[in-house]
Design a protein around this motif. Structure first.
Motif, PDB file in Angstrom:
ATOM      1  N   LYS A   1      -8.063  -1.622  18.102  1.00  0.00           N
ATOM      2  CA  LYS A   1      -9.094  -2.263  17.354  1.00  0.00           C
ATOM      3  C   LYS A   1     -10.340  -1.904  18.137  1.00  0.00           C
ATOM      4  O   LYS A   1     -10.416  -2.035  19.403  1.00  0.00           O
ATOM      5  CB  LYS A   1      -8.977  -3.789  17.646  1.00  0.00           C
ATOM      6  CG  LYS A   1      -7.440  -4.268  17.207  1.00  0.00           C
ATOM      7  CD  LYS A   1      -6.916  -3.598  16.108  1.00  0.00           C
ATOM      8  CE  LYS A   1      -5.114  -4.050  15.943  1.00  0.00           C
ATOM      9  NZ  LYS A   1      -4.550  -3.563  14.797  1.00  0.00           N
TER      10      LYS A   1
ATOM     11  N   THR B   1      -8.444   2.698   8.028  1.00  0.00           N
ATOM     12  CA  THR B   1      -7.762   1.803   7.284  1.00  0.00           C
ATOM     13  C   THR B   1      -8.253   0.263   6.891  1.00  0.00           C
ATOM     14  O   THR B   1      -7.814  -0.549   6.442  1.00  0.00           O
ATOM     15  CB  THR B   1      -6.195   1.811   7.706  1.00  0.00           C
ATOM     16  OG1 THR B   1      -6.263   1.506   8.906  1.00  0.00           O
ATOM     17  CG2 THR B   1      -5.547   3.240   7.453  1.00  0.00           C
ATOM     18  N   PHE B   2      -9.278  -0.127   7.986  1.00  0.00           N
ATOM     19  CA  PHE B   2      -9.914  -1.269   8.221  1.00  0.00           C
ATOM     20  C   PHE B   2     -11.118  -1.097   8.817  1.00  0.00           C
ATOM     21  O   PHE B   2     -11.397  -0.560   9.839  1.00  0.00           O
ATOM     22  CB  PHE B   2      -8.877  -2.479   9.075  1.00  0.00           C
ATOM     23  CG  PHE B   2      -9.589  -3.785   9.219  1.00  0.00           C
ATOM     24  CD1 PHE B   2      -8.869  -4.759   8.623  1.00  0.00           C
ATOM     25  CD2 PHE B   2     -10.987  -3.912   9.910  1.00  0.00           C
ATOM     26  CE1 PHE B   2      -9.605  -5.784   8.593  1.00  0.00           C
ATOM     27  CE2 PHE B   2     -11.299  -5.250  10.050  1.00  0.00           C
ATOM     28  CZ  PHE B   2     -10.490  -6.146   9.253  1.00  0.00           C
TER      29      PHE B   2
ATOM     30  N   ALA C   1      -8.907  -8.073  11.758  1.00  0.00           N
ATOM     31  CA  ALA C   1      -8.789  -6.888  12.590  1.00  0.00           C
ATOM     32  C   ALA C   1      -7.564  -6.841  13.276  1.00  0.00           C
ATOM     33  O   ALA C   1      -6.441  -6.002  13.402  1.00  0.00           O
ATOM     34  CB  ALA C   1      -9.981  -6.742  13.420  1.00  0.00           C
TER      35      ALA C   1
ATOM     36  N   HIS D   1      -4.442  -6.238  11.270  1.00  0.00           N
ATOM     37  CA  HIS D   1      -4.198  -5.334  10.556  1.00  0.00           C
ATOM     38  C   HIS D   1      -3.195  -4.112  11.626  1.00  0.00           C
ATOM     39  O   HIS D   1      -3.655  -4.153  12.760  1.00  0.00           O
ATOM     40  CB  HIS D   1      -5.577  -4.425  10.500  1.00  0.00           C
ATOM     41  CG  HIS D   1      -5.265  -3.177   9.796  1.00  0.00           C
ATOM     42  ND1 HIS D   1      -5.198  -2.881   8.562  1.00  0.00           N
ATOM     43  CD2 HIS D   1      -5.608  -1.925  10.201  1.00  0.00           C
ATOM     44  CE1 HIS D   1      -5.056  -1.613   8.226  1.00  0.00           C
ATOM     45  NE2 HIS D   1      -5.543  -1.285   9.201  1.00  0.00           N
TER      46      HIS D   1
ATOM     47  N   ALA E   1      -8.597  -0.523  13.423  1.00  0.00           N
ATOM     48  CA  ALA E   1      -9.432  -1.330  12.677  1.00  0.00           C
ATOM     49  C   ALA E   1     -10.889  -1.162  13.318  1.00  0.00           C
ATOM     50  O   ALA E   1     -10.951  -1.079  14.423  1.00  0.00           O
ATOM     51  CB  ALA E   1      -8.986  -2.722  13.029  1.00  0.00           C
TER      52      ALA E   1
ATOM     53  N   HIS F   1      -8.368  -3.345  -0.989  1.00  0.00           N
ATOM     54  CA  HIS F   1      -7.259  -2.678  -0.909  1.00  0.00           C
ATOM     55  C   HIS F   1      -7.306  -1.271  -1.705  1.00  0.00           C
ATOM     56  O   HIS F   1      -6.267  -0.594  -1.660  1.00  0.00           O
ATOM     57  CB  HIS F   1      -6.161  -3.447  -1.552  1.00  0.00           C
ATOM     58  CG  HIS F   1      -5.594  -4.776  -0.716  1.00  0.00           C
ATOM     59  ND1 HIS F   1      -5.880  -4.847   0.752  1.00  0.00           N
ATOM     60  CD2 HIS F   1      -5.711  -6.028  -1.073  1.00  0.00           C
ATOM     61  CE1 HIS F   1      -5.605  -6.130   1.200  1.00  0.00           C
ATOM     62  NE2 HIS F   1      -5.381  -6.873  -0.092  1.00  0.00           N
TER      63      HIS F   1
ATOM     64  N   VAL G   1     -15.228  -8.067   5.545  1.00  0.00           N
ATOM     65  CA  VAL G   1     -14.267  -6.815   5.425  1.00  0.00           C
ATOM     66  C   VAL G   1     -14.512  -6.151   4.508  1.00  0.00           C
ATOM     67  O   VAL G   1     -14.441  -6.538   3.064  1.00  0.00           O
ATOM     68  CB  VAL G   1     -12.867  -7.268   5.295  1.00  0.00           C
ATOM     69  CG1 VAL G   1     -11.896  -6.083   5.224  1.00  0.00           C
ATOM     70  CG2 VAL G   1     -12.505  -8.215   6.672  1.00  0.00           C
TER      71      VAL G   1
ATOM     72  N   ARG H   1     -12.996  -2.669   3.680  1.00  0.00           N
ATOM     73  CA  ARG H   1     -11.689  -2.140   3.304  1.00  0.00           C
ATOM     74  C   ARG H   1     -10.587  -2.487   4.262  1.00  0.00           C
ATOM     75  O   ARG H   1     -10.604  -2.575   5.348  1.00  0.00           O
ATOM     76  CB  ARG H   1     -11.919  -0.752   3.222  1.00  0.00           C
ATOM     77  CG  ARG H   1     -11.012   0.154   2.655  1.00  0.00           C
ATOM     78  CD  ARG H   1     -10.802   1.614   2.349  1.00  0.00           C
ATOM     79  NE  ARG H   1     -10.123   2.244   1.519  1.00  0.00           N
ATOM     80  CZ  ARG H   1      -9.341   3.308   2.070  1.00  0.00           C
ATOM     81  NH1 ARG H   1      -9.517   3.949   3.261  1.00  0.00           N
ATOM     82  NH2 ARG H   1      -8.455   3.759   1.205  1.00  0.00           N
ATOM     83  N   GLU H   2      -9.412  -2.687   3.396  1.00  0.00           N
ATOM     84  CA  GLU H   2      -8.011  -2.797   4.338  1.00  0.00           C
ATOM     85  C   GLU H   2      -7.042  -2.362   3.597  1.00  0.00           C
ATOM     86  O   GLU H   2      -6.486  -2.821   2.376  1.00  0.00           O
ATOM     87  CB  GLU H   2      -7.918  -4.077   4.762  1.00  0.00           C
ATOM     88  CG  GLU H   2      -6.837  -4.597   5.507  1.00  0.00           C
ATOM     89  CD  GLU H   2      -6.474  -6.063   5.886  1.00  0.00           C
ATOM     90  OE1 GLU H   2      -5.518  -6.484   6.584  1.00  0.00           O
ATOM     91  OE2 GLU H   2      -7.308  -6.835   5.320  1.00  0.00           O
TER      92      GLU H   2
ATOM     93  N   GLU I   1      -3.166  -0.002   3.957  1.00  0.00           N
ATOM     94  CA  GLU I   1      -1.874   0.664   4.954  1.00  0.00           C
ATOM     95  C   GLU I   1      -1.718   2.122   4.564  1.00  0.00           C
ATOM     96  O   GLU I   1      -1.703   2.534   3.533  1.00  0.00           O
ATOM     97  CB  GLU I   1      -0.693   0.026   4.439  1.00  0.00           C
ATOM     98  CG  GLU I   1      -0.506  -1.651   4.716  1.00  0.00           C
ATOM     99  CD  GLU I   1       0.768  -2.150   4.205  1.00  0.00           C
ATOM    100  OE1 GLU I   1       1.753  -1.456   3.928  1.00  0.00           O
ATOM    101  OE2 GLU I   1       0.932  -3.753   4.157  1.00  0.00           O
TER     102      GLU I   1
END
Length: 343
Positions: free
Chosen positions: A125, A175-176, A195, A198, A202, A276, A300, A302-303, A305
């Motif tokens: 993070k 990804t975050f 974060a 995730h 992050a 997403h 946030v 963007r998040e 996987e």
């Protein structure tokens, strides 16, 4: 706090458990104090004992963070915090690994380390304190300083175009990606919480006021009154409407995002935030403002996987071991092109 040993859990954690015995020494009024207090208050929520958390920092005012949080800590050399954290996270996936860096440390000499940690999706993070100035070395312009910025190192104004940290992270396909403020404890904690939850890299940009060398750089969105009108708060699944419902972000005829009064915003053109999806929307939102002197998105962006780097590496090693058997390190070191040096 009562612990059940290294193999057990922790009965109760409080802010005190994450507060070291070191005197906190930043300039009076520095935004770092607020961030430190928020992080120390948030960490107990994780339910992870201090001996399973590592903070890694580089050089700069933010580098002192590791001394003030009572966890394991590494104060690395300039810009190398993401590289050090990558090694720790891969070798010890059981640890919660955090990087604390600044706009100078993280985006100048440390820029390559930052983007590669993000693209690889290492399980760390990264908190980037952005005050748009070099604070520790007394007020030179930084990679996020605006064009025309007059500083000790740019007496006639900076001619450099600044980085947009959120856009940079999105470009590296992190990804975050999120942005928050040093003086908004609730919002900062919400972003930290997301974060921490995730899996993977992050990146959190924190607008942090340097009241000595760049005071007021973020007043338009940090101050309570002006922030009510100029913070564009991003919430997944909700329409991007701000200024107490008076303005909206819409998709224009050419697809570009625009800010318009709510009465001129067609219902089907108002942007609905989606963390997403593809990075296209997040990237457009990141460029909605050229800096914190305009209405600016926070929250946030963007998040998503994606496989975590350390886990993918471990799986590769296990597969190779099953297929080829356990390797012989001595044989490997003496194979291929070798040279014998004789004294």
């Amino acid at each position: 706090m009562s612990e059940q040993g290294n193999g057990g859990g922790v009965a109760t954690l409080t802010k005190k458990d994450f507060t070291s015995d070191q005197e906190v020494r930043w300039c009076p009024g520095c935004g770092d104090y607020a961030i430190l207090a928020a992080v120390q208050s948030f960490l107990p929520e994780l339910g992870i004992p201090p001996w399973r958390i590592v903070f890694v920092s580089g050089i700069g005012c933010s580098g002192r963070f590791t001394y003030y949080v009572d966890t394991y800590g590494v104060h690395g050399i300039h810009g190398r915090a993401p590289a050090l954290a990558t090694g720790i996270a891969i070798a010890r996936p059981d640890l919660s690994v955090w990087v604390v860096t600044g706009d100078g440390d993280g985006l100048s000499i440390g820029g390559n380390h930052l983007i590669h940690a993000l693209r690889r999706n290492v399980n760390i993070k990264i908190l980037l304190f952005n005050n748009q100035i070099y604070g520790l070395t007394k007020g030179q312009y930084s990679p996020t300083s605006e064009e025309g910025k007059v500083t000790k190192s740019t007496p006639f104004g900076s001619v450099d175009h600044p980085f947009n940290p959120v856009a940079l992270a999105l470009g590296a396909e992190a990804t975050f990606v999120a942005r928050t403020l040093d003086n908004d404890r609730q919002h900062l904690t919400e972003v930290l919480r997301a974060a921490a939850a995730h899996r993977g890299a992050a990146f959190v940009e924190i607008y942090q006021n340097c009241n000595v060398f760049n005071d007021g750089a973020f007043d338009l969105i940090r101050d309570k009154e002006s922030g009510r009108h100029n913070q564009i708060r991003l919430v997944h699944g909700e329409k991007v409407i701000f200024d107490e419902g008076r303005k909206a972000v819409v998709a224009g005829d050419n697809g570009r995002l625009e800010i318009v009064p709510i009465e001129r915003a067609p219902e089907d053109r108002i942007v609905v935030h989606d963390v997403h999806g593809a990075p296209t929307l997040a990237f457009a939102l990141a460029h909605l403002a050229t800096g914190p002197t305009q209405p600016t998105p926070i929250g946030v962006f963007r998040e998503v996987e994606r496989p975590v780097y350390g886990e993918a590496m471990d799986a590769q090693i296990r597969a190779a071991t099953e297929r080829l058997g356990k390797g012989d390190l001595a044989k490997l070191l003496r194979s291929g092109d070798v040279w014998e040096v004789k004294g």
